[in-house]
Design an enzyme around this catalytic site. Sequence first.
Site, PDB file in Angstrom:
ATOM      1  N   PHE A  79       0.817  -1.220   0.000  1.00  0.00           N
ATOM      2  CA  PHE A  79       0.000   0.000   0.000  1.00  0.00           C
ATOM      3  C   PHE A  79       0.848   1.266   0.000  1.00  0.00           C
ATOM      4  O   PHE A  79       0.366   2.318  -0.398  1.00  0.00           O
ATOM      5  CB  PHE A  79      -0.890   0.058   1.255  1.00  0.00           C
ATOM      6  CG  PHE A  79      -1.894  -1.049   1.354  1.00  0.00           C
ATOM      7  CD1 PHE A  79      -3.137  -0.934   0.746  1.00  0.00           C
ATOM      8  CD2 PHE A  79      -1.607  -2.217   2.042  1.00  0.00           C
ATOM      9  CE1 PHE A  79      -4.069  -1.946   0.829  1.00  0.00           C
ATOM     10  CE2 PHE A  79      -2.531  -3.245   2.131  1.00  0.00           C
ATOM     11  CZ  PHE A  79      -3.763  -3.106   1.529  1.00  0.00           C
ATOM     12  N   SER A  83      -0.844   9.429  -2.740  1.00  0.00           N
ATOM     13  CA  SER A  83      -2.032   9.151  -3.548  1.00  0.00           C
ATOM     14  C   SER A  83      -2.916  10.370  -3.843  1.00  0.00           C
ATOM     15  O   SER A  83      -4.101  10.206  -4.115  1.00  0.00           O
ATOM     16  CB  SER A  83      -2.876   8.074  -2.855  1.00  0.00           C
ATOM     17  OG  SER A  83      -3.273   8.543  -1.591  1.00  0.00           O
ATOM     18  N   TYR A 147       0.237  10.874 -10.559  1.00  0.00           N
ATOM     19  CA  TYR A 147      -0.160   9.798  -9.634  1.00  0.00           C
ATOM     20  C   TYR A 147      -0.575   8.555 -10.421  1.00  0.00           C
ATOM     21  O   TYR A 147      -0.068   7.446 -10.187  1.00  0.00           O
ATOM     22  CB  TYR A 147      -1.309  10.274  -8.729  1.00  0.00           C
ATOM     23  CG  TYR A 147      -1.959   9.147  -7.973  1.00  0.00           C
ATOM     24  CD1 TYR A 147      -1.221   8.358  -7.099  1.00  0.00           C
ATOM     25  CD2 TYR A 147      -3.324   8.853  -8.155  1.00  0.00           C
ATOM     26  CE1 TYR A 147      -1.814   7.298  -6.421  1.00  0.00           C
ATOM     27  CE2 TYR A 147      -3.916   7.803  -7.475  1.00  0.00           C
ATOM     28  CZ  TYR A 147      -3.157   7.028  -6.613  1.00  0.00           C
ATOM     29  OH  TYR A 147      -3.735   5.977  -5.953  1.00  0.00           O
ATOM     30  N   ILE A 213     -18.348  22.227  -2.895  1.00  0.00           N
ATOM     31  CA  ILE A 213     -18.614  21.297  -4.005  1.00  0.00           C
ATOM     32  C   ILE A 213     -17.788  21.784  -5.189  1.00  0.00           C
ATOM     33  O   ILE A 213     -17.980  22.918  -5.661  1.00  0.00           O
ATOM     34  CB  ILE A 213     -20.113  21.291  -4.375  1.00  0.00           C
ATOM     35  CG1 ILE A 213     -20.937  20.714  -3.215  1.00  0.00           C
ATOM     36  CG2 ILE A 213     -20.349  20.520  -5.672  1.00  0.00           C
ATOM     37  CD1 ILE A 213     -22.438  20.646  -3.479  1.00  0.00           C
TER      38      ILE A 213
HETATM   39  N1  UDP Z   1     -14.983  16.805  -3.935  1.00  0.00           N
HETATM   40  C1  UDP Z   1     -15.685  17.976  -3.614  1.00  0.00           C
HETATM   41  N2  UDP Z   1     -15.324  18.653  -2.469  1.00  0.00           N
HETATM   42  C2  UDP Z   1     -14.331  18.213  -1.629  1.00  0.00           C
HETATM   43  C3  UDP Z   1     -13.640  17.013  -1.955  1.00  0.00           C
HETATM   44  C4  UDP Z   1     -13.995  16.363  -3.122  1.00  0.00           C
HETATM   45  O1  UDP Z   1     -16.586  18.399  -4.337  1.00  0.00           O
HETATM   46  O2  UDP Z   1     -14.056  18.885  -0.612  1.00  0.00           O
HETATM   47  C5  UDP Z   1     -15.362  16.061  -5.154  1.00  0.00           C
HETATM   48  C6  UDP Z   1     -14.208  15.898  -6.143  1.00  0.00           C
HETATM   49  O3  UDP Z   1     -14.194  16.975  -7.054  1.00  0.00           O
HETATM   50  C7  UDP Z   1     -14.551  14.555  -6.803  1.00  0.00           C
HETATM   51  C8  UDP Z   1     -15.268  13.769  -5.712  1.00  0.00           C
HETATM   52  O4  UDP Z   1     -15.682  14.740  -4.749  1.00  0.00           O
HETATM   53  O5  UDP Z   1     -15.469  14.762  -7.848  1.00  0.00           O
HETATM   54  C9  UDP Z   1     -14.378  12.749  -5.043  1.00  0.00           C
HETATM   55  O6  UDP Z   1     -13.168  13.370  -4.669  1.00  0.00           O
HETATM   56  P1  UDP Z   1     -12.113  12.685  -3.692  1.00  0.00           P
HETATM   57  O7  UDP Z   1     -11.008  13.669  -3.461  1.00  0.00           O
HETATM   58  O8  UDP Z   1     -12.810  12.150  -2.484  1.00  0.00           O
HETATM   59  O9  UDP Z   1     -11.580  11.415  -4.500  1.00  0.00           O
HETATM   60  P2  UDP Z   1     -10.899  11.291  -5.958  1.00  0.00           P
HETATM   61  O10 UDP Z   1     -12.047  11.032  -6.907  1.00  0.00           O
HETATM   62  O11 UDP Z   1     -10.136  12.536  -6.246  1.00  0.00           O
HETATM   63  O12 UDP Z   1     -10.020  10.090  -5.804  1.00  0.00           O
END
Ligand code: UDP
Length: 334
Positions: A79, A83, A147, A213
């Site tokens: 792991f 990331s 990444y 968001i």
């Molecule tokens: N996201 C958001 N606000 C936050 C964190 C994430 O709107 O404070 C959105 C982000 O743009 C993505 C989704 O939530 O569309 C998942 O993001 P996360 O960082 O949890 O995981 P990722 O998809 O980047 O691995």
Amino acid sequence: MILVTGGAGYIGSHMALKLLENNEKVVVFDNFSTGHIETIETLMKEGKDNFEFFEGDLLNLNDLNALFKGRNIEAVIHFAAFSLVEESTKNPAKYYKNNVTGSINLLDAMHKYNVNKIVFSSTAATYGEPEEIPIKETSLQNPVNPYGTSKLTVEKIMDDYDRAYGIKSVRLRYFNVAGADSKCRIGENHNPETHLIPNILKSTFNNKKTFKIFGDNYNTKDGTCVRDYINVEDLINAHLLALKYLLAGGKTDFFNLGTNEGNSVKEIFDLCTKVTNKEIPFEIAQKRAGDPAVLIADNKKAKEILGWNPEKTLYDSIKSAYMWELKQNERNKK
Ligand code: UDP
């Protein structure tokens, strides 16, 4: 004995805990770059004599030699890595050094000490902007950030190390991992936190930081990004099955780990308000660079070949994540 690299981190610690619950002997290798000493203390308490911790760095060959020497390591679950997509675009060197060079060092140590089975944390980010939804394992892998490239590079290196040295690997391509241990002993704890669910949940506490968001004009059902949220305990079960598969002589392979279903940021937000029963302050903010609109896994292959069956609901994931956030919040107050 099973070696878990990165076992002081979020997913690695859930893996170590599950192995210990199954009465396996576990050695965790971690440099605490993002992991936590408290997590190791919990694993020590749960695992007792079956658990060993080795503090070390994958970039330090002396650490790796000392780790493998004299230990009867049957297989590795790897792991340890950085990331965060956005960070990787700003500091690619950090990602290539740790994720790629670190993995090469680990594979070389495995080769040297005759360990030939490895389960590897890969990612949906290896697919980049998907060509098809849901994403199959055969879909084009064309990462759009360092990444994703670092993880895809390791996947390719693993193919070469199988051909040349007979090291068998299972690469598990995670979609969005969510939730915490259902007994609330361990959970997600990043600093700073960037992930969606913990960020929404943290906005329910006293400081009431407004949750952002990232973008509401994507081409999706409600304009916000859609992701496939897989429960961390279900994800860990897939690793156990992958380990069993390799120990039974399985060939090198790779699998998506997701639920086959997508949820938008707004849907997750609504479910969080339901689980917490709180009004959560939010605002619409700029899109985050490099976020694809939709990522959903086709998970048939893992079901068919590994016999995997994810069972938890999104509600379960958010509930366990909330229980964990409450516990952390209490701890921080002291
Ligand atoms: N996201 C958001 N606000 C936050 C964190 C994430 O709107 O404070 C959105 C982000 O743009 C993505 C989704 O939530 O569309 C998942 O993001 P996360 O960082 O949890 O995981 P990722 O998809 O980047 O691995």
